[in-house]
Enzyme design. Structure first.
Site, short mmCIF file in Angstrom:
data_model
loop_
_atom_site.label_atom_id
_atom_site.label_comp_id
_atom_site.label_asym_id
_atom_site.label_seq_id
_atom_site.Cartn_x
_atom_site.Cartn_y
_atom_site.Cartn_z
N GLU A 93 0.83 -1.20 0.00
CA GLU A 93 0.00 0.00 0.00
C GLU A 93 0.87 1.25 0.00
OE1 GLU A 93 -2.72 -0.39 3.35
OE2 GLU A 93 -2.59 -2.57 3.16
N GLU A 141 -10.27 5.45 2.67
CA GLU A 141 -10.66 4.63 3.81
C GLU A 141 -10.63 5.49 5.06
OE1 GLU A 141 -9.18 0.70 6.35
OE2 GLU A 141 -8.00 1.44 4.66
#
Length: 473
Positions: free
Chosen positions: A276, A387
Protein backbone atom coordinates in the site's frame (compact mmCIF):
# COMPACT_ATOMS: atom_id res chain seq x y z
CA UNK A 1 6.95 16.83 -9.10
CA UNK A 2 6.96 20.52 -9.92
CA UNK A 3 3.89 22.66 -10.31
CA UNK A 4 2.22 22.53 -13.70
CA UNK A 5 0.41 25.34 -15.47
CA UNK A 6 -3.33 25.60 -14.89
CA UNK A 7 -5.72 23.61 -17.04
CA UNK A 8 -8.76 25.75 -17.60
CA UNK A 9 -10.58 23.87 -20.31
CA UNK A 10 -13.53 21.58 -19.78
CA UNK A 11 -13.37 18.10 -21.22
CA UNK A 12 -16.46 15.95 -21.59
CA UNK A 13 -18.33 17.94 -18.99
CA UNK A 14 -15.58 17.63 -16.36
CA UNK A 15 -13.23 20.34 -15.24
CA UNK A 16 -9.57 19.53 -15.73
CA UNK A 17 -7.07 20.09 -12.89
CA UNK A 18 -5.73 23.48 -12.02
CA UNK A 19 -2.05 23.68 -10.87
CA UNK A 20 -0.89 20.45 -9.33
CA UNK A 21 2.33 18.63 -8.67
CA UNK A 22 3.26 15.11 -9.52
CA UNK A 23 4.64 12.82 -6.91
CA UNK A 24 2.71 15.45 -7.28
CA UNK A 25 15.70 11.23 32.01
CA UNK A 26 14.06 14.85 31.99
CA UNK A 27 15.88 17.37 34.11
CA UNK A 28 14.39 17.70 37.60
CA UNK A 29 13.19 21.05 38.82
CA UNK A 30 15.85 22.76 40.83
CA UNK A 31 14.86 24.67 43.98
CA UNK A 32 16.99 26.81 46.26
CA UNK A 33 17.51 25.46 49.74
CA UNK A 34 16.23 27.77 52.44
CA UNK A 35 19.04 28.90 54.75
CA UNK A 36 19.08 27.17 58.09
CA UNK A 37 18.45 29.41 61.14
CA UNK A 38 21.67 30.52 62.80
CA UNK A 39 22.16 29.14 66.30
CA UNK A 40 23.51 31.76 68.68
CA UNK A 41 25.28 30.34 71.75
CA UNK A 42 25.81 32.40 74.84
CA UNK A 43 27.80 31.49 77.97
CA UNK A 44 25.86 31.45 81.25
CA UNK A 45 26.35 30.10 84.79
CA UNK A 46 25.49 26.42 85.12
CA UNK A 47 22.26 26.97 87.08
CA UNK A 48 21.07 29.66 84.72
CA UNK A 49 21.95 27.45 81.77
CA UNK A 50 19.96 24.52 83.15
CA UNK A 51 16.94 26.79 83.76
CA UNK A 52 17.03 28.13 80.21
CA UNK A 53 17.40 24.67 78.70
CA UNK A 54 14.35 23.47 80.69
CA UNK A 55 12.27 26.43 79.47
CA UNK A 56 13.30 25.82 75.86
CA UNK A 57 12.37 22.14 76.17
CA UNK A 58 8.90 23.01 77.48
CA UNK A 59 8.39 25.57 74.70
CA UNK A 60 9.37 23.09 72.01
CA UNK A 61 7.02 20.43 73.41
CA UNK A 62 4.19 22.95 73.50
CA UNK A 63 4.92 23.95 69.91
CA UNK A 64 4.79 20.32 68.80
CA UNK A 65 1.45 19.82 70.55
CA UNK A 66 0.00 22.91 68.87
CA UNK A 67 1.23 21.81 65.40
CA UNK A 68 -0.14 18.27 65.58
CA UNK A 69 -3.78 19.12 64.68
CA UNK A 70 -2.60 21.27 61.77
CA UNK A 71 -0.35 18.51 60.43
CA UNK A 72 -3.06 15.91 60.91
CA UNK A 73 -5.56 18.07 59.02
CA UNK A 74 -3.07 18.67 56.21
CA UNK A 75 -2.27 14.97 55.85
CA UNK A 76 -5.98 14.19 55.83
CA UNK A 77 -6.55 16.75 53.08
CA UNK A 78 -3.80 15.22 50.95
CA UNK A 79 -5.28 11.75 51.47
CA UNK A 80 -8.76 12.88 50.41
CA UNK A 81 -7.33 14.72 47.41
CA UNK A 82 -5.39 11.67 46.26
CA UNK A 83 -8.49 9.47 46.61
CA UNK A 84 -10.58 11.94 44.63
CA UNK A 85 -7.92 12.13 41.91
CA UNK A 86 -7.75 8.35 41.68
CA UNK A 87 -11.53 8.11 41.42
CA UNK A 88 -11.56 10.64 38.59
CA UNK A 89 -9.11 8.58 36.50
CA UNK A 90 -10.11 5.73 34.21
CA UNK A 91 -10.04 2.36 35.93
CA UNK A 92 -6.91 1.32 34.03
CA UNK A 93 -4.98 4.31 35.43
CA UNK A 94 -6.44 4.38 38.94
CA UNK A 95 -3.45 2.57 40.41
CA UNK A 96 0.03 3.85 39.73
CA UNK A 97 2.70 1.18 39.63
CA UNK A 98 6.12 2.85 39.40
CA UNK A 99 7.89 -0.44 38.66
CA UNK A 100 5.55 -1.26 35.76
CA UNK A 101 5.84 2.27 34.35
CA UNK A 102 9.61 2.11 34.56
CA UNK A 103 9.66 -1.27 32.82
CA UNK A 104 7.45 0.07 30.04
CA UNK A 105 9.65 3.14 29.60
CA UNK A 106 12.74 0.95 29.34
CA UNK A 107 11.02 -1.17 26.66
CA UNK A 108 10.03 1.94 24.73
CA UNK A 109 13.58 3.30 24.80
CA UNK A 110 15.03 -0.04 23.74
CA UNK A 111 12.59 -0.07 20.82
CA UNK A 112 13.63 3.46 19.86
CA UNK A 113 17.30 2.46 19.89
CA UNK A 114 16.50 -0.25 17.34
CA UNK A 115 14.48 2.10 15.13
CA UNK A 116 16.49 5.32 15.22
CA UNK A 117 19.76 4.66 13.46
CA UNK A 118 22.98 6.73 13.62
CA UNK A 119 22.78 9.66 11.24
CA UNK A 120 25.27 11.95 9.53
CA UNK A 121 22.91 14.94 9.50
CA UNK A 122 19.62 15.95 11.10
CA UNK A 123 17.07 18.35 9.62
CA UNK A 124 14.21 20.00 11.50
CA UNK A 125 10.96 20.19 9.53
CA UNK A 126 8.41 23.02 9.86
CA UNK A 127 5.96 20.50 11.40
CA UNK A 128 8.42 19.69 14.20
CA UNK A 129 9.67 16.39 12.77
CA UNK A 130 13.34 15.51 12.97
CA UNK A 131 14.62 13.99 9.74
CA UNK A 132 17.74 11.86 10.18
CA UNK A 133 20.06 11.30 7.21
CA UNK A 134 20.99 7.66 7.81
CA UNK A 135 23.67 5.82 5.82
CA UNK A 136 21.79 3.65 3.36
CA UNK A 137 23.24 0.36 4.60
CA UNK A 138 22.19 1.14 8.21
CA UNK A 139 18.48 1.71 7.51
CA UNK A 140 16.00 -0.56 9.36
CA UNK A 141 15.46 -2.83 6.33
CA UNK A 142 18.90 -4.31 6.78
CA UNK A 143 18.06 -5.56 10.25
CA UNK A 144 16.15 -8.33 8.47
CA UNK A 145 18.10 -11.63 8.62
CA UNK A 146 17.80 -12.11 4.84
CA UNK A 147 19.09 -8.59 4.12
CA UNK A 148 21.93 -8.31 6.63
CA UNK A 149 25.17 -7.27 4.97
CA UNK A 150 23.51 -6.44 1.66
CA UNK A 151 23.29 -3.19 -0.26
CA UNK A 152 20.23 -1.75 -2.07
CA UNK A 153 19.42 -3.19 -5.49
CA UNK A 154 20.04 -1.33 -8.71
CA UNK A 155 17.05 0.42 -10.33
CA UNK A 156 14.76 -1.93 -12.27
CA UNK A 157 13.31 -1.70 -15.75
CA UNK A 158 10.38 0.71 -15.69
CA UNK A 159 7.06 -0.35 -17.20
CA UNK A 160 6.51 0.59 -20.82
CA UNK A 161 4.00 3.33 -21.43
CA UNK A 162 5.56 5.70 -18.88
CA UNK A 163 6.70 9.15 -19.98
CA UNK A 164 10.46 9.76 -19.88
CA UNK A 165 11.95 10.80 -16.55
CA UNK A 166 11.76 14.58 -16.25
CA UNK A 167 14.53 15.90 -13.95
CA UNK A 168 12.88 19.33 -13.85
CA UNK A 169 9.83 17.75 -12.23
CA UNK A 170 12.01 16.12 -9.55
CA UNK A 171 11.18 18.78 -6.97
CA UNK A 172 10.34 17.59 -3.48
CA UNK A 173 6.72 17.71 -2.35
CA UNK A 174 7.64 17.63 1.36
CA UNK A 175 8.13 20.69 3.53
CA UNK A 176 11.25 19.40 5.32
CA UNK A 177 13.10 19.51 2.01
CA UNK A 178 12.10 23.14 1.50
CA UNK A 179 14.36 24.21 4.38
CA UNK A 180 17.31 24.40 2.01
CA UNK A 181 18.98 21.39 3.62
CA UNK A 182 19.16 17.92 2.11
CA UNK A 183 20.49 14.47 2.86
CA UNK A 184 23.86 13.61 1.27
CA UNK A 185 24.22 10.96 -1.40
CA UNK A 186 24.55 7.51 0.15
CA UNK A 187 22.05 8.31 2.91
CA UNK A 188 18.28 8.06 3.22
CA UNK A 189 16.04 10.55 5.09
CA UNK A 190 14.12 8.88 7.92
CA UNK A 191 11.59 10.56 10.20
CA UNK A 192 12.85 10.08 13.76
CA UNK A 193 10.50 8.15 16.05
CA UNK A 194 9.96 9.65 19.51
CA UNK A 195 8.83 8.29 22.88
CA UNK A 196 5.54 10.14 22.43
CA UNK A 197 4.97 8.37 19.09
CA UNK A 198 5.30 4.94 20.68
CA UNK A 199 3.31 5.80 23.81
CA UNK A 200 0.32 6.88 21.71
CA UNK A 201 -0.01 3.33 20.37
CA UNK A 202 -2.21 0.76 22.10
CA UNK A 203 0.94 -1.25 22.85
CA UNK A 204 4.59 -1.34 21.87
CA UNK A 205 3.92 -4.51 19.89
CA UNK A 206 1.19 -2.82 17.83
CA UNK A 207 3.12 0.41 17.24
CA UNK A 208 3.46 1.06 13.53
CA UNK A 209 0.86 -1.55 12.56
CA UNK A 210 -2.63 -1.19 11.15
CA UNK A 211 -5.67 -2.79 12.77
CA UNK A 212 -6.40 -6.26 11.43
CA UNK A 213 -8.92 -7.18 8.71
CA UNK A 214 -9.27 -3.74 7.21
CA UNK A 215 -9.08 -4.28 3.44
CA UNK A 216 -12.22 -6.36 3.12
CA UNK A 217 -14.50 -4.40 0.80
CA UNK A 218 -17.71 -6.03 2.00
CA UNK A 219 -17.07 -5.39 5.67
CA UNK A 220 -19.80 -3.48 7.48
CA UNK A 221 -18.83 -4.07 11.09
CA UNK A 222 -15.03 -3.79 11.32
CA UNK A 223 -15.07 -0.01 11.78
CA UNK A 224 -13.24 0.50 8.47
CA UNK A 225 -15.24 2.20 5.74
CA UNK A 226 -14.25 2.55 2.09
CA UNK A 227 -15.02 4.28 -1.18
CA UNK A 228 -12.91 2.51 -3.78
CA UNK A 229 -12.44 1.54 -7.39
CA UNK A 230 -11.07 -1.96 -7.97
CA UNK A 231 -10.24 -4.63 -10.53
CA UNK A 232 -9.88 -8.36 -9.90
CA UNK A 233 -9.91 -11.74 -11.61
CA UNK A 234 -6.61 -11.36 -13.47
CA UNK A 235 -2.88 -11.39 -12.80
CA UNK A 236 -1.59 -7.89 -11.97
CA UNK A 237 2.01 -6.78 -11.69
CA UNK A 238 1.47 -3.25 -10.49
CA UNK A 239 -0.72 -0.17 -10.47
CA UNK A 240 -0.46 3.57 -11.07
CA UNK A 241 -2.68 6.61 -10.39
CA UNK A 242 -2.65 10.31 -9.56
CA UNK A 243 -4.62 11.45 -6.52
CA UNK A 244 -5.12 14.89 -5.07
CA UNK A 245 -4.02 15.59 -1.49
CA UNK A 246 -6.26 17.05 1.21
CA UNK A 247 -6.21 17.52 4.97
CA UNK A 248 -9.43 15.82 6.16
CA UNK A 249 -10.70 16.31 9.69
CA UNK A 250 -10.13 13.25 11.89
CA UNK A 251 -12.49 13.24 14.87
CA UNK A 252 -10.53 11.17 17.37
CA UNK A 253 -6.83 10.29 17.78
CA UNK A 254 -7.52 6.58 17.29
CA UNK A 255 -9.15 7.13 13.87
CA UNK A 256 -7.47 7.89 10.55
CA UNK A 257 -8.34 8.96 7.03
CA UNK A 258 -6.31 7.87 4.02
CA UNK A 259 -6.23 7.69 0.25
CA UNK A 260 -4.06 5.04 -1.35
CA UNK A 261 -3.37 2.27 -3.84
CA UNK A 262 -3.64 -1.35 -2.65
CA UNK A 263 -1.87 -4.19 -4.49
CA UNK A 264 -3.46 -7.36 -3.10
CA UNK A 265 -3.02 -11.15 -3.27
CA UNK A 266 -4.40 -14.07 -1.30
CA UNK A 267 -7.80 -14.40 0.28
CA UNK A 268 -9.31 -11.99 2.76
CA UNK A 269 -8.34 -14.40 5.54
CA UNK A 270 -5.10 -14.79 7.46
CA UNK A 271 -3.05 -15.18 4.27
CA UNK A 272 -3.83 -11.70 2.88
CA UNK A 273 -0.81 -10.01 1.24
CA UNK A 274 -0.92 -6.27 0.54
CA UNK A 275 1.38 -3.49 -0.60
CA UNK A 276 0.00 0.00 0.00
CA UNK A 277 1.08 3.59 -0.70
CA UNK A 278 -0.61 6.96 -0.57
CA UNK A 279 -1.28 9.78 1.88
CA UNK A 280 -2.95 9.70 5.28
CA UNK A 281 -3.92 11.76 8.32
CA UNK A 282 -3.31 9.72 11.49
CA UNK A 283 -3.02 11.61 14.80
CA UNK A 284 -2.19 8.43 16.71
CA UNK A 285 0.71 7.52 14.46
CA UNK A 286 2.18 10.98 13.85
CA UNK A 287 0.82 13.17 16.63
CA UNK A 288 -0.75 15.79 14.34
CA UNK A 289 -3.28 16.35 11.55
CA UNK A 290 -0.93 16.84 8.61
CA UNK A 291 -1.41 14.70 5.49
CA UNK A 292 1.67 12.49 5.15
CA UNK A 293 3.10 10.23 2.47
CA UNK A 294 3.06 6.65 3.72
CA UNK A 295 3.64 3.03 2.75
CA UNK A 296 2.50 -0.24 4.27
CA UNK A 297 2.84 -3.98 3.72
CA UNK A 298 1.66 -7.21 5.32
CA UNK A 299 1.72 -10.88 4.44
CA UNK A 300 -0.72 -12.18 7.09
CA UNK A 301 -3.67 -9.75 7.12
CA UNK A 302 -2.02 -7.22 9.46
CA UNK A 303 -1.48 -9.72 12.27
CA UNK A 304 2.26 -10.11 12.91
CA UNK A 305 4.03 -9.01 9.73
CA UNK A 306 4.54 -5.65 8.12
CA UNK A 307 4.33 -2.05 9.25
CA UNK A 308 3.98 1.54 8.20
CA UNK A 309 6.87 3.26 6.47
CA UNK A 310 10.26 2.18 7.87
CA UNK A 311 9.02 1.17 11.33
CA UNK A 312 10.18 -2.42 10.86
CA UNK A 313 12.64 -4.23 8.63
CA UNK A 314 11.21 -4.77 5.16
CA UNK A 315 10.97 -1.84 2.76
CA UNK A 316 14.37 -0.84 1.36
CA UNK A 317 14.63 2.89 0.63
CA UNK A 318 16.93 4.04 -2.17
CA UNK A 319 16.02 7.73 -2.41
CA UNK A 320 17.74 10.54 -0.47
CA UNK A 321 15.10 13.20 -1.19
CA UNK A 322 11.85 11.66 0.11
CA UNK A 323 11.16 10.93 3.77
CA UNK A 324 8.41 8.33 4.11
CA UNK A 325 6.05 9.47 6.86
CA UNK A 326 6.86 13.17 6.38
CA UNK A 327 4.19 15.80 5.72
CA UNK A 328 3.13 16.69 2.19
CA UNK A 329 3.05 20.31 1.07
CA UNK A 330 1.18 21.99 -0.55
CA UNK A 331 -2.32 20.49 -0.36
CA UNK A 332 -5.59 21.03 -2.22
CA UNK A 333 -8.08 23.66 -1.10
CA UNK A 334 -11.86 23.71 -1.48
CA UNK A 335 -12.79 25.74 -4.57
CA UNK A 336 -9.10 26.52 -4.93
CA UNK A 337 -5.86 25.00 -6.22
CA UNK A 338 -5.75 21.24 -6.66
CA UNK A 339 -2.49 19.41 -6.02
CA UNK A 340 -2.00 15.73 -6.72
CA UNK A 341 0.71 13.15 -6.42
CA UNK A 342 1.42 10.24 -8.76
CA UNK A 343 2.19 6.81 -7.35
CA UNK A 344 3.40 3.73 -9.21
CA UNK A 345 3.96 0.30 -7.66
CA UNK A 346 5.24 -2.49 -9.92
CA UNK A 347 7.06 -5.81 -9.88
CA UNK A 348 10.57 -5.86 -11.29
CA UNK A 349 10.49 -8.51 -14.05
CA UNK A 350 14.13 -9.46 -13.45
CA UNK A 351 14.41 -9.82 -9.66
CA UNK A 352 10.77 -9.96 -8.60
CA UNK A 353 10.93 -7.12 -6.05
CA UNK A 354 8.05 -4.63 -5.82
CA UNK A 355 9.23 -1.07 -6.50
CA UNK A 356 7.66 2.25 -5.56
CA UNK A 357 7.98 5.32 -7.79
CA UNK A 358 6.74 8.79 -6.95
CA UNK A 359 6.05 11.41 -9.60
CA UNK A 360 8.09 11.44 -12.76
CA UNK A 361 10.74 8.79 -12.27
CA UNK A 362 11.65 9.28 -8.60
CA UNK A 363 12.31 5.78 -7.29
CA UNK A 364 11.62 5.62 -3.55
CA UNK A 365 12.66 2.00 -2.92
CA UNK A 366 11.33 -1.54 -2.96
CA UNK A 367 9.75 -4.38 -1.00
CA UNK A 368 11.87 -7.56 -1.44
CA UNK A 369 9.80 -10.39 -2.93
CA UNK A 370 10.82 -12.81 -0.13
CA UNK A 371 8.67 -10.79 2.30
CA UNK A 372 5.54 -12.20 0.67
CA UNK A 373 3.81 -15.48 -0.06
CA UNK A 374 1.16 -14.77 -2.74
CA UNK A 375 2.69 -11.47 -3.86
CA UNK A 376 5.96 -13.26 -4.52
CA UNK A 377 4.29 -14.18 -7.84
CA UNK A 378 1.72 -11.51 -8.72
CA UNK A 379 -1.34 -9.64 -7.42
CA UNK A 380 -4.89 -10.87 -7.93
CA UNK A 381 -6.56 -7.55 -7.17
CA UNK A 382 -5.78 -3.83 -7.35
CA UNK A 383 -7.74 -1.26 -5.39
CA UNK A 384 -7.70 2.57 -5.44
CA UNK A 385 -9.52 4.94 -3.11
CA UNK A 386 -10.23 6.17 0.39
CA UNK A 387 -10.66 4.63 3.81
CA UNK A 388 -11.56 5.88 7.28
CA UNK A 389 -11.84 4.28 10.70
CA UNK A 390 -15.20 4.76 12.45
CA UNK A 391 -14.79 4.03 16.17
CA UNK A 392 -18.23 5.36 17.14
CA UNK A 393 -16.63 6.93 20.21
CA UNK A 394 -19.81 8.85 21.11
CA UNK A 395 -22.11 5.98 20.12
CA UNK A 396 -22.80 7.49 16.71
CA UNK A 397 -21.03 7.54 13.36
CA UNK A 398 -17.76 9.43 13.34
CA UNK A 399 -17.38 12.87 11.83
CA UNK A 400 -14.02 11.89 10.36
CA UNK A 401 -13.86 13.07 6.76
CA UNK A 402 -12.70 11.10 3.74
CA UNK A 403 -10.74 12.95 1.06
CA UNK A 404 -11.89 16.56 0.92
CA UNK A 405 -14.80 15.88 3.26
CA UNK A 406 -17.27 16.46 0.39
CA UNK A 407 -19.34 14.02 -1.63
CA UNK A 408 -18.31 12.90 -5.10
CA UNK A 409 -21.15 14.76 -6.80
CA UNK A 410 -19.54 18.12 -6.05
CA UNK A 411 -16.89 17.38 -8.68
CA UNK A 412 -13.59 19.05 -9.44
CA UNK A 413 -12.20 21.56 -6.98
CA UNK A 414 -14.52 20.34 -4.24
CA UNK A 415 -14.40 16.53 -4.16
CA UNK A 416 -11.28 14.40 -3.97
CA UNK A 417 -10.29 12.31 -7.00
CA UNK A 418 -8.14 9.58 -8.51
CA UNK A 419 -7.29 9.99 -12.19
CA UNK A 420 -5.37 8.14 -14.91
CA UNK A 421 -5.86 4.75 -13.25
CA UNK A 422 -3.67 2.05 -14.78
CA UNK A 423 -2.43 -1.45 -14.02
CA UNK A 424 0.77 -3.26 -15.02
CA UNK A 425 0.25 -6.43 -17.04
CA UNK A 426 2.33 -9.60 -17.48
CA UNK A 427 4.45 -7.85 -20.13
CA UNK A 428 5.48 -5.01 -17.79
CA UNK A 429 3.23 -2.58 -19.64
CA UNK A 430 0.86 0.01 -18.23
CA UNK A 431 -2.68 -0.54 -19.48
CA UNK A 432 -6.15 0.80 -18.52
CA UNK A 433 -7.92 -1.21 -15.80
CA UNK A 434 -10.44 -3.37 -17.65
CA UNK A 435 -13.71 -3.88 -15.81
CA UNK A 436 -13.12 -1.25 -13.15
CA UNK A 437 -15.86 -1.30 -10.51
CA UNK A 438 -16.61 1.34 -7.89
CA UNK A 439 -18.01 0.67 -4.43
CA UNK A 440 -18.86 2.70 -1.34
CA UNK A 441 -19.82 0.48 1.58
CA UNK A 442 -21.47 3.39 3.49
CA UNK A 443 -22.71 5.66 0.68
CA UNK A 444 -24.64 7.98 3.00
CA UNK A 445 -21.36 8.79 4.73
CA UNK A 446 -18.83 8.53 1.87
CA UNK A 447 -19.62 7.91 -1.78
CA UNK A 448 -17.93 7.47 -5.17
CA UNK A 449 -18.68 8.25 -8.85
CA UNK A 450 -16.53 6.99 -11.72
CA UNK A 451 -16.05 7.77 -15.39
CA UNK A 452 -13.69 7.81 -18.37
CA UNK A 453 -12.58 10.68 -20.62
CA UNK A 454 -9.74 11.46 -23.01
CA UNK A 455 -7.74 13.55 -20.54
CA UNK A 456 -8.11 11.75 -17.23
CA UNK A 457 -8.58 8.24 -18.64
CA UNK A 458 -10.27 6.10 -15.99
CA UNK A 459 -11.05 8.25 -12.94
CA UNK A 460 -13.42 8.71 -10.04
CA UNK A 461 -14.45 11.28 -7.46
CA UNK A 462 -14.95 10.01 -3.91
CA UNK A 463 -15.21 11.00 -0.24
CA UNK A 464 -17.60 12.59 2.17
CA UNK A 465 -18.10 14.23 5.57
CA UNK A 466 -18.92 11.19 7.66
CA UNK A 467 -21.66 11.99 10.16
CA UNK A 468 -24.47 14.05 8.59
CA UNK A 469 -28.28 13.99 8.39
CA UNK A 470 -28.13 10.86 6.22
CA UNK A 471 -25.23 9.21 8.09
CA UNK A 472 -25.99 9.06 11.78
CA UNK A 473 -25.43 5.52 12.97
Amino acid sequence: MGLRQPWTAEEGGFYIPSPHYDLVDAAARRGRRQPRPCLQIQTAPDAEGRRRRHQNSLAMASSRRRASPIIAAFVGFLLLASIAAAMSLPASNATFHPREELTKLRRVRAHLRRLNKPSVRTIQSPEGDVIDCVPSHLQPAFDHPLLKGQMPMEPPERPSGLPPVDPIMAVSFQSWAMTGLSCPEGTVPIRRTTEADVLRASSIGRFGRKPMARVRRDSTSSGHEHAVGYVMGDQFYGAKASLNVWSPVVSSPSEFSLSQIWVIAGSFGDDLNTIEAGWQVSPELYGDSNPRFFTYWTTDAYQATGCYNLLCSGFVQTNNKIAIGAAISPISTYKGGQFDISILVWKDPKHGNWWLEFGSGMLVGYWPSFLFSHLAQHASMVQFGGEVVNNRAAGVHTGTQMGSGHFAGEGFGRASYFRNLQVVDWDNSLVPPAGLRVLADHPNCYDIQGGVNSVWGSYFYYGGPGRNVRCSD
